[in-house]
Enzyme design. Structure first.
Site, short mmCIF file in Angstrom:
data_model
loop_
_atom_site.label_atom_id
_atom_site.label_comp_id
_atom_site.label_asym_id
_atom_site.label_seq_id
_atom_site.Cartn_x
_atom_site.Cartn_y
_atom_site.Cartn_z
N ASN A 9 75.89 -76.47 -16.61
CA ASN A 9 75.84 -76.43 -15.15
C ASN A 9 75.61 -74.98 -14.75
O ASN A 9 76.52 -74.16 -14.83
CB ASN A 9 77.17 -76.95 -14.59
CG ASN A 9 77.26 -76.78 -13.09
OD1 ASN A 9 76.26 -76.49 -12.42
ND2 ASN A 9 78.45 -76.96 -12.54
N TRP A 10 74.37 -74.69 -14.36
CA TRP A 10 74.03 -73.29 -14.06
C TRP A 10 74.56 -72.84 -12.69
O TRP A 10 74.48 -71.66 -12.36
CB TRP A 10 72.50 -73.10 -14.10
CG TRP A 10 71.90 -73.27 -15.48
CD1 TRP A 10 72.57 -73.56 -16.64
CD2 TRP A 10 70.51 -73.15 -15.83
NE1 TRP A 10 71.67 -73.63 -17.69
CE2 TRP A 10 70.41 -73.38 -17.22
CE3 TRP A 10 69.35 -72.87 -15.11
CZ2 TRP A 10 69.19 -73.33 -17.90
CZ3 TRP A 10 68.13 -72.83 -15.78
CH2 TRP A 10 68.05 -73.05 -17.15
N HIS A 95 81.48 -82.64 -8.45
CA HIS A 95 82.02 -81.40 -9.06
C HIS A 95 83.14 -80.88 -8.15
O HIS A 95 83.04 -80.97 -6.92
CB HIS A 95 80.90 -80.37 -9.21
CG HIS A 95 81.32 -79.19 -10.03
ND1 HIS A 95 82.08 -78.18 -9.51
CD2 HIS A 95 81.13 -78.89 -11.34
CE1 HIS A 95 82.34 -77.29 -10.47
NE2 HIS A 95 81.77 -77.70 -11.59
N GLY A 233 80.00 -74.33 -17.70
CA GLY A 233 79.57 -73.47 -16.60
C GLY A 233 79.14 -72.11 -17.11
O GLY A 233 78.03 -71.92 -17.61
N GLY A 234 80.05 -71.14 -17.03
CA GLY A 234 79.72 -69.76 -17.37
C GLY A 234 79.03 -69.58 -18.71
O GLY A 234 78.03 -68.84 -18.83
#
Ligand code: PEP
Length: 250
Positions: A9-10, A95, A233-234
């Site tokens: 998930n950018w 989300h 994510g990160g």
């Protein structure tokens, strides 16, 4: 046997140039992660570019959000059909950042899940508790409420074509990860809850863990019986880290 799945998930990060560099890095290491299904979820505006860049690889395209409406006067919104048109297979729904920052209720999330499925997209339904809820001992009640909203609208059959991501809100972007045992307990709760309605669907459903997954903790998390991969994510913004997490899921 559930095929491991790792999705990046950018969020609202990147540029045309940095996305290309990231994808070049991911593509260079893909041969080592052939047994894992991999997806990337860039911001809407880069979907078409990214679709072109992953063509011919086994990386799938996902979006981060969609409208629950199908078309019409909804300025700024993006429909499921538009996402399909851009080459998406997946879309993240519910989300915690959408729930918290954009006031998406359980009912709205359920509507988005339904809109995605109706168009032929596979929703990645995010569920997860806040820190206060965990500390109050209400984690299972919160997850059950989030799932029940979707079950009430769509029924258990909908989960034959869906993915769930358990993302404890206190672990997202904080560097705090749920322990493998904490995560496994919630994953087992989700699977058992759905199995009470349809054991086959529950058994086949992929349940991802999300919340500060890194190359250093992915092995332990993905080693748990009901954890089938991760929503990242990160660490999805660095090709080496993302690939290491993909390798850990295999
Ligand atoms: C996410 O936003 O879905 C997520 C899991 O983020 P992070 O990996 O950065 O905690």
């Amino acid at each position: 046997m559930r095929r491991p799945f790792v999705a990046g998930n950018w969020k609202m990060n990147g540029s045309a140039a940095s996305n290309k560099a990231l994808l070049d890095g991911i593509k260079a290491g893909l041969a080592g992660v052939a047994s894992t299904e991999v997806a990337v979820c860039p911001p809407f505006v880069y979907l078409r570019d990214v679709a072109g860049q992953i063509q011919g690889t086994h990386v799938a395209l996902g979006a981060q959000n969609l409208s629950e409406q199908s078309a019409g006067a909804y300025t700024g919104e993006i429909s499921a059909a538009m996402l399909l048109d851009m080459g998406c297979c997946y879309v993240i729904v519910g989300h915690s950042e959408r729930r918290a920052l954009y006031a998406e209720s359980d009912a709205v999330v359920a509507g988005k899940f339904a809109a995605a499925r109706k168009a032929g997209l596979i929703p990645i339904l995010c569920v997860g508790e806040l820190l206060e809820e965990r500390e109050a001992g209400t984690t299972e009640q919160v997850i059950a409420r989030q799932l029940d909203a979707v079950l009430a609208l769509e029924g258990i059959g909908a989960f034959a074509q869906a993915v769930i991501a358990y993302e404890p809100v206190w672990a997202i972007g904080t560097g705090k990860t749920a322990s493998p045992e904490q995560a496994q307990a919630v994953h087992a709760f989700i699977r058992n809850k759905l199995a009470a309605q349809d054991a086959t669907i529950a058994h086949q459903l992929r349940i991802l863990y999300g919340g500060s997954v890194k190359a250093s903790n992915a092995d332990e998390l993905f080693g748990m019986a009901d954890i089938d991969g991760g929503l990242i994510g990160g660490a999805a913004l660095l090709a080496e880290d993302f690939l290491a997490i993909c390798r850990a899921s295999a």
